[in-house]
Write a protein that holds these residues in place. Structure first.
Motif, mmCIF file in Angstrom:
data_model
loop_
_atom_site.group_PDB
_atom_site.id
_atom_site.type_symbol
_atom_site.label_atom_id
_atom_site.label_comp_id
_atom_site.label_asym_id
_atom_site.label_seq_id
_atom_site.Cartn_x
_atom_site.Cartn_y
_atom_site.Cartn_z
ATOM 1 N N VAL A 1 3.815 10.799 17.483
ATOM 2 C CA VAL A 1 4.842 11.348 16.598
ATOM 3 C C VAL A 1 6.135 11.602 17.381
ATOM 4 N N PHE A 2 6.047 11.907 18.664
ATOM 5 C CA PHE A 2 7.209 12.219 19.474
ATOM 6 C C PHE A 2 7.763 10.992 20.194
ATOM 7 N N ASP A 3 7.176 9.830 20.005
ATOM 8 C CA ASP A 3 7.636 8.593 20.633
ATOM 9 C C ASP A 3 8.659 7.930 19.706
ATOM 10 N N ILE A 4 9.894 8.361 19.799
ATOM 11 C CA ILE A 4 10.949 7.897 18.895
ATOM 12 C C ILE A 4 11.170 6.392 19.029
ATOM 13 N N ALA A 5 11.226 5.887 20.241
ATOM 14 C CA ALA A 5 11.456 4.450 20.450
ATOM 15 C C ALA A 5 10.324 3.631 19.844
ATOM 16 N N GLY A 6 9.103 4.081 20.032
ATOM 17 C CA GLY A 6 7.949 3.375 19.470
ATOM 18 C C GLY A 6 7.949 3.392 17.953
ATOM 19 N N LEU A 7 8.290 4.548 17.393
ATOM 20 C CA LEU A 7 8.347 4.647 15.930
ATOM 21 C C LEU A 7 9.433 3.733 15.363
ATOM 22 N N TRP A 8 10.585 3.701 16.028
ATOM 23 C CA TRP A 8 11.679 2.849 15.562
ATOM 24 C C TRP A 8 11.265 1.381 15.615
ATOM 25 N N ALA A 9 10.676 0.945 16.747
ATOM 26 C CA ALA A 9 10.283 -0.459 16.897
ATOM 27 C C ALA A 9 9.228 -0.840 15.866
ATOM 28 N N GLU A 10 8.272 0.047 15.627
ATOM 29 C CA GLU A 10 7.225 -0.240 14.644
ATOM 30 C C GLU A 10 7.811 -0.327 13.239
ATOM 31 N N ALA A 11 8.708 0.588 12.910
ATOM 32 C CA ALA A 11 9.328 0.578 11.584
ATOM 33 C C ALA A 11 10.173 -0.671 11.379
ATOM 34 N N LYS A 12 10.952 -1.059 12.393
ATOM 35 C CA LYS A 12 11.781 -2.257 12.278
ATOM 36 C C LYS A 12 10.921 -3.503 12.145
ATOM 37 N N SER A 13 9.850 -3.586 12.933
ATOM 38 C CA SER A 13 8.960 -4.751 12.859
ATOM 39 C C SER A 13 8.371 -4.874 11.463
ATOM 40 N N LEU A 14 7.913 -3.771 10.916
ATOM 41 C CA LEU A 14 7.317 -3.797 9.575
ATOM 42 C C LEU A 14 8.366 -4.021 8.489
ATOM 43 N N PHE A 15 9.613 -3.581 8.750
ATOM 44 C CA PHE A 15 10.682 -3.809 7.790
ATOM 45 C C PHE A 15 10.988 -5.313 7.688
ATOM 46 N N PHE A 16 11.002 -5.993 8.840
ATOM 47 C CA PHE A 16 11.319 -7.418 8.845
ATOM 48 C C PHE A 16 10.157 -8.275 8.366
ATOM 49 N N ALA A 17 8.943 -7.893 8.704
ATOM 50 C CA ALA A 17 7.786 -8.708 8.306
ATOM 51 C C ALA A 17 6.507 -7.914 8.518
ATOM 52 N N ASN A 18 5.589 -8.007 7.567
ATOM 53 C CA ASN A 18 4.278 -7.363 7.705
ATOM 54 C C ASN A 18 3.341 -8.198 8.554
ATOM 55 N N ASP A 19 3.514 -9.504 8.525
ATOM 56 C CA ASP A 19 2.637 -10.418 9.251
ATOM 57 C C ASP A 19 3.516 -11.371 10.054
ATOM 58 N N PHE A 20 3.411 -11.292 11.368
ATOM 59 C CA PHE A 20 4.242 -12.154 12.216
ATOM 60 C C PHE A 20 3.400 -12.662 13.384
ATOM 61 N N PRO A 21 3.718 -13.862 13.903
ATOM 62 C CA PRO A 21 2.962 -14.416 15.018
ATOM 63 C C PRO A 21 3.355 -13.727 16.331
ATOM 64 N N PRO A 22 2.483 -13.777 17.323
ATOM 65 C CA PRO A 22 2.809 -13.185 18.628
ATOM 66 C C PRO A 22 4.045 -13.858 19.236
ATOM 67 N N TYR A 23 4.824 -13.060 19.928
ATOM 68 C CA TYR A 23 6.049 -13.532 20.557
ATOM 69 C C TYR A 23 5.770 -14.708 21.496
ATOM 70 N N ALA A 24 6.595 -15.745 21.397
ATOM 71 C CA ALA A 24 6.568 -16.948 22.238
ATOM 72 C C ALA A 24 5.341 -17.826 22.006
ATOM 73 N N SER A 25 4.529 -17.531 21.004
ATOM 74 C CA SER A 25 3.390 -18.394 20.682
ATOM 75 C C SER A 25 3.919 -19.642 19.971
ATOM 76 N N PRO A 26 3.113 -20.711 19.881
ATOM 77 C CA PRO A 26 3.568 -21.909 19.166
ATOM 78 C C PRO A 26 3.999 -21.604 17.724
ATOM 79 N N ALA A 27 3.281 -20.716 17.053
ATOM 80 C CA ALA A 27 3.657 -20.356 15.674
ATOM 81 C C ALA A 27 4.995 -19.635 15.651
ATOM 82 N N TRP A 28 5.254 -18.767 16.629
ATOM 83 C CA TRP A 28 6.524 -18.055 16.706
ATOM 84 C C TRP A 28 7.670 -19.016 16.986
ATOM 85 N N LEU A 29 7.424 -19.972 17.926
ATOM 86 C CA LEU A 29 8.448 -20.962 18.261
ATOM 87 C C LEU A 29 8.783 -21.860 17.076
#
Length: 126
Positions: free
Chosen positions: A6-34
């Motif tokens: 709850v006190f990890d502001i950076a983590g909460l922001w990153a999680e919220a932004k990730s979920l705002f942009f997409a609920n399901d996304f491929p791992p970074y730099a994977s063939p699906a992401w590329l």
């Protein structure tokens, strides 16, 4: 999410932004992401997720190297026979308390208030 998060502001922001942009996304730099279009929001969500994991857990290669090093360590019991290990498990004799010059008296454990006091045998013999 745990109570400590709850006190990890950076983590909460990153999680919220990730979920705002997409609920399901491929791992970074994977063939699906590329294969995603550069403007696809799942691409940014994957990058945010990877950055947050890096912040929390550090370098993946360092972690893997630590695991390799740990796997290569030898244990104390390696190379010893069963009889040597059995001998090492036997209880050792207790330490014998001995009063020394210049130190205060030692209270004897379980001695009902008795103390071990240093006396100079040479002085008594003289």
């Amino acid at each position: 999410m745990t109570e400590a998060d709850v006190f990890d502001i950076a983590g909460l922001w990153a999680e919220a932004k990730s979920l705002f942009f997409a609920n399901d996304f491929p791992p970074y730099a994977s063939p699906a992401w590329l294969a995603l279009h550069p403007d696809d929001p799942r691409r940014l969500a994957g990058a945010l997720d990877a950055a947050e994991k890096w912040r929390k857990f550090g370098d993946e290669e360092s972690l893997l190297q630590w695991l390799r090093d740990a796997a290569g360590r030898r244990f104390t019991a390696e190379g010893k026979t069963a009889s040597e290990l059995a001998e090492a498990r036997k209880p050792k004799p207790p330490h014998v308390l001995q009063a020394t010059p210049g130190w205060p008296p030692i209270r004897i454990p379980g001695g009902n208030g008795r103390y071990l006091i240093y006396t100079d045998e040479r002085r008594e013999a003289a």
